[in-house]
Scaffold this active site. Structure first.
Site, PDB file in Angstrom:
ATOM      1  CG  HIS A   1      35.440 -25.649  42.936  1.00 41.65           C
ATOM      2  ND1 HIS A   1      34.499 -25.827  43.916  1.00 41.65           N
ATOM      3  CD2 HIS A   1      36.142 -26.804  42.874  1.00 41.65           C
ATOM      4  CE1 HIS A   1      34.639 -27.044  44.426  1.00 41.65           C
ATOM      5  NE2 HIS A   1      35.620 -27.654  43.811  1.00 41.65           N
TER       6      HIS A   1
ATOM      7  CB  SER B   1      43.557 -26.968  42.391  1.00 42.88           C
ATOM      8  OG  SER B   1      42.462 -27.664  42.911  1.00 42.88           O
TER       9      SER B   1
ATOM     10  CE1 TYR C   1      36.132 -19.408  28.432  1.00 39.51           C
ATOM     11  CE2 TYR C   1      38.436 -19.694  27.851  1.00 39.51           C
ATOM     12  CZ  TYR C   1      37.127 -19.442  27.481  1.00 39.51           C
ATOM     13  OH  TYR C   1      36.814 -19.237  26.167  1.00 39.51           O
TER      14      TYR C   1
ATOM     15  CE  LYS D   1      34.678 -20.144  22.722  1.00 37.35           C
ATOM     16  NZ  LYS D   1      35.624 -19.550  21.770  1.00 37.35           N
TER      17      LYS D   1
ATOM     18  CE1 TYR E   1      42.168 -14.668  19.597  1.00 36.53           C
ATOM     19  CE2 TYR E   1      42.265 -13.158  21.452  1.00 36.53           C
ATOM     20  CZ  TYR E   1      42.174 -13.377  20.096  1.00 36.53           C
ATOM     21  OH  TYR E   1      42.075 -12.308  19.231  1.00 36.53           O
TER      22      TYR E   1
ATOM     23  CD  GLN F   1      -2.629   1.252   2.570  1.00 33.31           C
ATOM     24  OE1 GLN F   1      -2.092   0.911   3.621  1.00 33.31           O
ATOM     25  NE2 GLN F   1      -3.831   1.814   2.535  1.00 33.31           N
TER      26      GLN F   1
ATOM     27  NE  ARG G   1      31.538 -16.567  26.003  1.00 27.83           N
ATOM     28  CZ  ARG G   1      32.820 -16.417  25.654  1.00 27.83           C
ATOM     29  NH1 ARG G   1      33.783 -16.692  26.506  1.00 27.83           N
ATOM     30  NH2 ARG G   1      33.125 -15.993  24.444  1.00 27.83           N
TER      31      ARG G   1
ATOM     32  CG  ASN H   1      -3.352   1.564  18.165  1.00 27.34           C
ATOM     33  OD1 ASN H   1      -2.962   1.226  17.058  1.00 27.34           O
ATOM     34  ND2 ASN H   1      -4.518   1.187  18.647  1.00 27.34           N
TER      35      ASN H   1
ATOM     36  CB  ALA I   1      47.722 -29.088  42.185  1.00 23.15           C
TER      37      ALA I   1
HETATM   38  C1  UD1 Z   1     -10.222  -0.003  12.851  1.00 23.72           C
HETATM   39  C2  UD1 Z   1     -11.675   0.015  12.374  1.00 23.72           C
HETATM   40  C3  UD1 Z   1     -12.596   0.184  13.583  1.00 23.72           C
HETATM   41  C4  UD1 Z   1     -12.353  -0.915  14.577  1.00 23.72           C
HETATM   42  C5  UD1 Z   1     -10.875  -0.956  14.962  1.00 23.72           C
HETATM   43  C6  UD1 Z   1     -10.603  -2.184  15.796  1.00 23.72           C
HETATM   44  C7  UD1 Z   1     -11.634   0.976  10.153  1.00 23.72           C
HETATM   45  C8  UD1 Z   1     -11.956   2.165   9.326  1.00 23.72           C
HETATM   46  N1  UD1 Z   1     -11.894   1.086  11.455  1.00 23.72           N
HETATM   47  O1  UD1 Z   1      -9.965   1.281  13.386  1.00 23.72           O
HETATM   48  O2  UD1 Z   1     -13.954   0.146  13.163  1.00 23.72           O
HETATM   49  O3  UD1 Z   1     -13.152  -0.746  15.723  1.00 23.72           O
HETATM   50  O4  UD1 Z   1     -10.046  -1.041  13.791  1.00 23.72           O
HETATM   51  O5  UD1 Z   1      -9.310  -2.174  16.305  1.00 23.72           O
HETATM   52  O6  UD1 Z   1     -11.195  -0.040   9.633  1.00 23.72           O
HETATM   53  N2  UD1 Z   1      -3.686   0.006   8.171  1.00 23.72           N
HETATM   54  C9  UD1 Z   1      -3.087  -0.136   6.947  1.00 23.72           C
HETATM   55  N3  UD1 Z   1      -3.224   0.873   6.040  1.00 23.72           N
HETATM   56  C10 UD1 Z   1      -3.934   1.987   6.290  1.00 23.72           C
HETATM   57  C11 UD1 Z   1      -4.543   2.131   7.552  1.00 23.72           C
HETATM   58  C12 UD1 Z   1      -4.397   1.104   8.474  1.00 23.72           C
HETATM   59  O7  UD1 Z   1      -2.445  -1.148   6.675  1.00 23.72           O
HETATM   60  O8  UD1 Z   1      -4.016   2.845   5.408  1.00 23.72           O
HETATM   61  C13 UD1 Z   1      -3.539  -1.089   9.153  1.00 23.72           C
HETATM   62  C14 UD1 Z   1      -2.815  -0.641  10.403  1.00 23.72           C
HETATM   63  O9  UD1 Z   1      -1.410  -0.899  10.275  1.00 23.72           O
HETATM   64  C15 UD1 Z   1      -3.449  -1.528  11.469  1.00 23.72           C
HETATM   65  C16 UD1 Z   1      -4.857  -1.802  10.925  1.00 23.72           C
HETATM   66  O10 UD1 Z   1      -4.826  -1.488   9.562  1.00 23.72           O
HETATM   67  O11 UD1 Z   1      -2.782  -2.775  11.588  1.00 23.72           O
HETATM   68  C17 UD1 Z   1      -5.951  -0.989  11.620  1.00 23.72           C
HETATM   69  O12 UD1 Z   1      -5.729   0.375  11.389  1.00 23.72           O
HETATM   70  P1  UD1 Z   1      -6.019   1.468  12.490  1.00 23.72           P
HETATM   71  O13 UD1 Z   1      -5.626   2.781  11.954  1.00 23.72           O
HETATM   72  O14 UD1 Z   1      -5.420   1.041  13.780  1.00 23.72           O
HETATM   73  O15 UD1 Z   1      -7.612   1.402  12.567  1.00 23.72           O
HETATM   74  P2  UD1 Z   1      -8.489   1.823  13.788  1.00 23.72           P
HETATM   75  O16 UD1 Z   1      -8.569   3.287  13.837  1.00 23.72           O
HETATM   76  O17 UD1 Z   1      -8.024   1.128  15.002  1.00 23.72           O
HETATM   77 MG    MG Z   2      -6.174   0.194  15.580  1.00 24.27          MG
END
Ligand code: UD1
Ligand code: MG
Length: 481
Positions: free
Chosen positions: A381, A423, A384, A369, A405, A92, A351, A245, A441
């Site tokens: 006791h 010892s 090494y 080691k 070494y 993405q 180790r 988060n 020893a």
């Molecule tokens: C989302 C849900 C919400 C739900 C909550 C549960 C949506 C719009 N909302 O909100 O209804 O209650 O999860 O935890 O889906 N991510 C991407 N790309 C993006 C945005 C997010 O990969 O563009 C991934 C994030 O890395 C994360 C996950 O999607 O792993 C969730 O995204 P996040 O922004 O945390 O959504 P919430 O606001 O928690």
């Molecule tokens: Mg979230």
């Protein structure tokens, strides 16, 4: 690009987000949690679920922020497991919302054809295979259902999407930012775990708009389609959907996971003398009858055998400890193996690549080691042992050192079976001492000692009667106290 294999179910794991609030040096999906990375939990639980239902399943991780690091890590991971070939990635390019993240997958894999698509987030490590199974059982028992969202009730719904039921099988999900005051009162929320018919999801994410308060393409808007059959499935316990988060959520989830780990081990018959001070990574295994004292850390992929005792302060990392072993207090053991009935410590340091056989004794202030200590050997006791092989039943006296070494290279020391080393000896490697040998020893061994030989390598003692007073301070004129 696109794979055209038909699988029963496919997971789309959303992991493109940045996780700004975590202020972490790691990419968010790679946050360390109980010896694993956050993304491991979603992947492992998904594959565990497919095994439980004997489904053919693949996973696609949607990456974005610091994607190379995430792809590199998962690549290493899957090359060490049977999930190789079953994990793919899609990118993405801009984080435009959860709906756009799912759409990114379909854009990259337009020919993808699984029957169902599971959508889960990479930041919810408490979801278990059994939870996914419940949701799958629900949707798969009725072929008319196009999608189902997991929900739960909470007294603190802030931040979650609220579930608005519009009839028995029609619903909307309203995000926090878009909710009216009365909608914000709703206690049933979106858990962020879904299963859709892939054909429905693919079409639905294409049609999403970002006409909302966040300007994001919300996955939750696919529920707007009234011509589809879309359900919710309410879970009794919402704690498992907690997401990470922030750093306090990370700590909270870690402590929940640790408690879960300890209870799984208790069920197997492991006894903790002070569970609240014990730290155990998620992948550690411990067998029945083991006793773990207070303040123990068991890390990485360590395994502890039945009836083994691990005393306080021990740290054991990526090591295999067999049964009836006694690890005494404050020992540090790294990437080593220890067989039955051995005794280690107190204050011992193993180790990496130390192999300790049955009934070996490694005593206090001993460092080992990359060495093999064969069955019944004793190093009791202050020694090494590095780059060495010590034979069976051999006794190493106090203060023995393998001088392995020379400032440039490491060299090996080999000591045979049933040998006695007194010892305070040193072995200047490379050197070997045979079976049934005796080293007196205080010897510095530089040449081979053949089997059965006696070796002594120290200067002779010189004793001069009455000479001591020359060296001692004269105490005769000191006043008595
Ligand atoms: C989302 C849900 C919400 C739900 C909550 C549960 C949506 C719009 N909302 O909100 O209804 O209650 O999860 O935890 O889906 N991510 C991407 N790309 C993006 C945005 C997010 O990969 O563009 C991934 C994030 O890395 C994360 C996950 O999607 O792993 C969730 O995204 P996040 O922004 O945390 O959504 P919430 O606001 O928690
Ligand atoms: Mg979230």
């Amino acid at each position: 690009m696109a794979s055209a294999t038909i699988t029963n179910i496919h997971a789309i794991i959303l992991a493109a987000g940045e996780g700004k609030r975590l202020k972490s040096a790691e990419a968010k999906p790679l946050l360390p949690i109980l010896g694993k990375r956050m993304i491991d939990f979603s992947l492992e639980e998904f594959f565990k679920f497919t095994e439980q239902r004997e489904l053919k399943g693949e996973a696609n991780v949607v990456v974005g922020h610091r994607k190379q690091e995430v792809i590199h890590y998962i690549g290493l991971l899957s090359s060490n497991s049977n999930n190789q070939q079953r994990i793919s990635f899609s990118t993405q390019h801009q984080q435009l919302g959860t709906g756009d993240a799912v759409h990114s997958f379909f854009k990259e894999y337009p020919l993808h054809q699984s029957h169902y698509s599971l959508v889960m987030c990479a930041d919810t490590p408490l979801i278990r295979a059994t939870d996914i199974l419940q949701l799958y059982n629900y949707i798969s028992q009725d072929p008319s259902i196009d999608g189902v969202v997991a929900t739960f009730a909470t007294e603190t719904p802030f931040g979650y999407g609220r579930i608005i039921h519009k009839g028995e099988h029609s619903l909307r999900i309203i995000e926090e930012k878009d909710a009216t005051i009365s909608e914000k009162q709703i206690k049933e929320v979106n858990a962020g775990l879904y299963i859709f018919k892939t054909s429905f999801l693919k079409k639905a994410v294409q049609g999403l708009t970002n006409n909302n308060q966040s300007g994001e393409f919300y996955l939750t808007d696919v529920f707007i389609d009234d011509s589809a059959t879309l359900h919710s499935f309410k879970f009794e316990n919402g704690d498992k959907f907690l997401g990470i988060n922030s750093l306090d959520q990370l700590e909270e989830i870690e402590s929940i996971l640790l408690k879960e780990k300890l209870s799984l081990l208790r069920e197997k018959g492991v006894r903790f003398l002070s569970a609240s001070t014990t730290y155990i990574d998620w992948d550690v295994t411990i067998d029945k009858g083991a006793i773990i004292y207070p303040h123990v850390m068991l890390l990485g992929n360590t395994s502890i055998g039945a009836d083994t005792i691990v005393e306080s302060g021990a740290v054991i990392k990526n090591s295999t400890v067999a049964k009836k072993v006694h690890i005494k207090a404050y020992s540090y053991i790294d990437a080593s193996s220890i067989k039955d009935h051995a005794s280690i410590g107190p204050f011992a340091h193993l180790r990496p690549e130390s192999k300790i056989d049955e009934e070996v004794k490694v005593g206090n202030f001993v460092e080992v080691k990359k060495s093999v200590l064969s069955r019944g050997a004793k190093v009791s006791h202050l020694s090494y042992i590095g780059d060495a092989k010590i034979g069976e039943e051999t006794n190493i006296g106090c203060g023995f050192i393998t001088c392995n070494y020379d400032g440039k290279q490491k060299h090996k020391t080999v000591v045979g079976n049933n040998t006695f080393i007194g010892s305070d000896c040193q072995a200047i490697a490379p050197v070997s001492i045979g079976d049934n040998a005796f080293v007196a020893a205080g010897s510095t061994i530089t040449e081979t000692v053949p089997s059965g030989a006696f070796a002594i390598a120290r200067s002779r003692q010189v004793t001069k009667e009455g000479l001591a007073k020359r060296f001692l301070p004269n105490k005769s004129h000191k006043p008595n106290k």
